[in-house]
Design an enzyme around this catalytic site. Structure first.
Site, PDB file in Angstrom:
ATOM      1  N   ARG A  56      11.921  -6.695   3.696  1.00 33.53           N
ATOM      2  CA  ARG A  56      11.897  -5.255   3.970  1.00 33.53           C
ATOM      3  C   ARG A  56      12.755  -4.932   5.208  1.00 33.53           C
ATOM      4  NH1 ARG A  56       6.071  -2.870   4.666  1.00 33.53           N
ATOM      5  NH2 ARG A  56       6.243  -3.521   6.821  1.00 33.53           N
ATOM      6  N   LYS A 103       0.845  -1.220   0.000  1.00 29.92           N
ATOM      7  CA  LYS A 103       0.000   0.000   0.000  1.00 29.92           C
ATOM      8  C   LYS A 103       0.877   1.266   0.000  1.00 29.92           C
ATOM      9  CE  LYS A 103      -2.363  -0.798   3.792  1.00 29.92           C
ATOM     10  NZ  LYS A 103      -1.822  -2.072   4.332  1.00 29.92           N
ATOM     11  N   ARG A 154      10.801  -0.975  12.460  1.00 28.34           N
ATOM     12  CA  ARG A 154       9.556  -0.792  13.207  1.00 28.34           C
ATOM     13  C   ARG A 154       9.389  -1.876  14.261  1.00 28.34           C
ATOM     14  NH1 ARG A 154       4.895   0.180   8.774  1.00 28.34           N
ATOM     15  NH2 ARG A 154       3.699  -0.851  10.413  1.00 28.34           N
TER      16      ARG A 154
HETATM   17  P1  AMP Z   1       0.384   0.641   9.430  1.00 32.12           P
HETATM   18  O1  AMP Z   1       1.580   1.505   9.287  1.00 32.12           O
HETATM   19  O2  AMP Z   1      -0.740   1.088   8.579  1.00 32.12           O
HETATM   20  O3  AMP Z   1       0.697  -0.798   9.260  1.00 32.12           O
HETATM   21  O4  AMP Z   1      -0.143   0.832  10.926  1.00 32.12           O
HETATM   22  C1  AMP Z   1       0.679   0.530  12.010  1.00 32.12           C
HETATM   23  C2  AMP Z   1      -0.147   0.383  13.262  1.00 32.12           C
HETATM   24  O5  AMP Z   1      -0.847   1.606  13.538  1.00 32.12           O
HETATM   25  C3  AMP Z   1      -1.219  -0.651  13.167  1.00 32.12           C
HETATM   26  O6  AMP Z   1      -0.757  -1.962  13.410  1.00 32.12           O
HETATM   27  C4  AMP Z   1      -2.196  -0.165  14.226  1.00 32.12           C
HETATM   28  O7  AMP Z   1      -1.751  -0.508  15.482  1.00 32.12           O
HETATM   29  C5  AMP Z   1      -2.115   1.324  14.072  1.00 32.12           C
HETATM   30  N1  AMP Z   1      -3.094   1.816  13.124  1.00 32.12           N
HETATM   31  C6  AMP Z   1      -2.867   2.397  11.947  1.00 32.12           C
HETATM   32  N2  AMP Z   1      -3.994   2.731  11.337  1.00 32.12           N
HETATM   33  C7  AMP Z   1      -4.987   2.342  12.144  1.00 32.12           C
HETATM   34  C8  AMP Z   1      -6.384   2.400  12.056  1.00 32.12           C
HETATM   35  N3  AMP Z   1      -7.003   2.907  10.985  1.00 32.12           N
HETATM   36  N4  AMP Z   1      -7.101   1.907  13.062  1.00 32.12           N
HETATM   37  C9  AMP Z   1      -6.506   1.396  14.153  1.00 32.12           C
HETATM   38  N5  AMP Z   1      -5.197   1.304  14.276  1.00 32.12           N
HETATM   39  C10 AMP Z   1      -4.422   1.777  13.296  1.00 32.12           C
END
Ligand code: AMP
Length: 325
Positions: A127, A13, A139
């Site tokens: 990655r 994404k 991360r």
């Molecule tokens: P991502 O970078 O999109 O993989 O998000 C990393 C982390 O942020 C996720 O594993 C969640 O803990 C939190 N997070 C990001 N977006 C959301 C969302 N829309 N709703 C809830 N938690 C989120």
């Protein structure tokens, strides 16, 4: 253009969002990035999110919905945006629907990157290795254990959004297992088709609207006039039916009156014939016939044909008189 990128962690994404930003001049709104920034800045939101994120859980809906509501208000989002990592639950998607409706903003498409789960682990491992090589910090949630938890969350909470958006006819599913360039090309091809279809629909709408705007003055008048003419015709036919009924009634009355008069005349006629027997027979009968005739004529004058018919009856009495003679 306003888009949502949907897909499990590691589906690509972020990479595709970057390409869309460059191509379409819109901003990427990643809730993950925003939350990580909040954690780093130790804001109240960051403090709530920190442990949840580290464990691969989902930050509460209201927290992320508020973040997005504020963010899409900002100037750089006016041109359009790509939501990356939001919405992640059905309540978040519903809140976004409300938000966009309130702001009169249209969502153009939801691009789902479908990937093979077993391939995701290998991707994330690759990655992480690349980041370490570049000397970047990794991360906290990019470990195999946390990743499997994030994948489980995706299946349970985020995948239902596929139905939510396909019901709304917004969903575009793309094979995320293709090479990055091919995925990008496919996204662009589908978005171009969506844009074209949208433009055609808008043009058709405008055409209908301009036709409607041009017509009402001309179209409304004839419709009104036709209605008025119909009402007038109805009123006229009603009035004429009433008039006919009145005339008929009057004629019947006249006929009845005339008939009575005639029959009285016929009764008087025998008296006249007796007189005639006493005196000049011819003169008496003639007088009776004349009386009957006058009554008949008078009745016929007022009552028309029907009266004439009834008036024929007393002439029998006159005949009887003549016979007796
Ligand atoms: P991502 O970078 O999109 O993989 O998000 C990393 C982390 O942020 C996720 O594993 C969640 O803990 C939190 N997070 C990001 N977006 C959301 C969302 N829309 N709703 C809830 N938690 C989120």
């Amino acid at each position: 253009m306003r888009l949502i990128l949907l897909g499990p962690p590691g589906a690509g994404k972020g990479t595709q969002a970057q390409r869309l930003v460059q191509r379409h001049g819109i901003v990427q709104l990643s809730t993950g990035d925003m939350l990580r920034a909040a954690v780093a800045a130790q804001t109240p939101t960051g403090l709530i999110a920190k442990d949840i994120m580290a464990n691969g859980g989902l930050v509460p809906d209201e927290v992320v919905v508020n973040i997005i509501a504020d963010r899409i208000e900002q100037d750089d989002a006016k041109n359009g945006f790509i939501l990356d990592g939001f919405p992640r639950t059905v309540p978040q998607a519903e809140a976004l629907d409300v938000l966009l409706k309130k702001k009169k903003l249209k969502l153009d498409a939801v691009v789902e990157l479908r990937v093979n789960e077993s391939a995701l682990l290998a991707r994330v491992e690759k990655r992480v290795a690349e980041m370490l090589e570049r000397g970047e910090s990794v991360r906290a949630d990019d470990t195999p254990e946390v990743l499997s938890k994030r994948l489980a969350n995706y299946r349970e909470q985020t995948e239902p959004l596929v139905h939510h958006y396909s019901d709304k006819r917004k969903l575009i599913t793309i094979d995320g297992m293709m090479p990055i360039e091919e995925v990008t090309a496919e996204i662009e091809r589908v978005l171009a088709a969506v844009t074209k279809a949208d433009e055609t629909a808008q043009a058709a709408k405008r055409k209908v609207a301009s036709k409607r705007a041009a017509k009402p003055a001309r179209a409304a008048r004839p419709a009104k006039a036709a209605k008025k003419a119909k009402a007038a015709k109805k009123a006229k036919s009603k009035a004429s039916a009433k008039a006919k009924r009145t005339v008929k009634k009057a004629a019947k009355k006249t006929i009845r009156k005339a008939a009575k008069k005639v029959s009285r005349g016929a009764k008087k006629a025998p008296k006249a014939s007796a007189k005639a027997r006493q005196g000049t027979r011819k003169t008496g009968a003639k007088a009776a016939r004349n009386r009957t005739g006058r009554a008949v004529k008078a009745a016929a004058g007022r009552g028309g044909k029907a009266t004439k018919k009834v008036a024929k009856r007393p002439s029998k009495a006159a005949k009887r008189l003549t016979k007796r003679r």
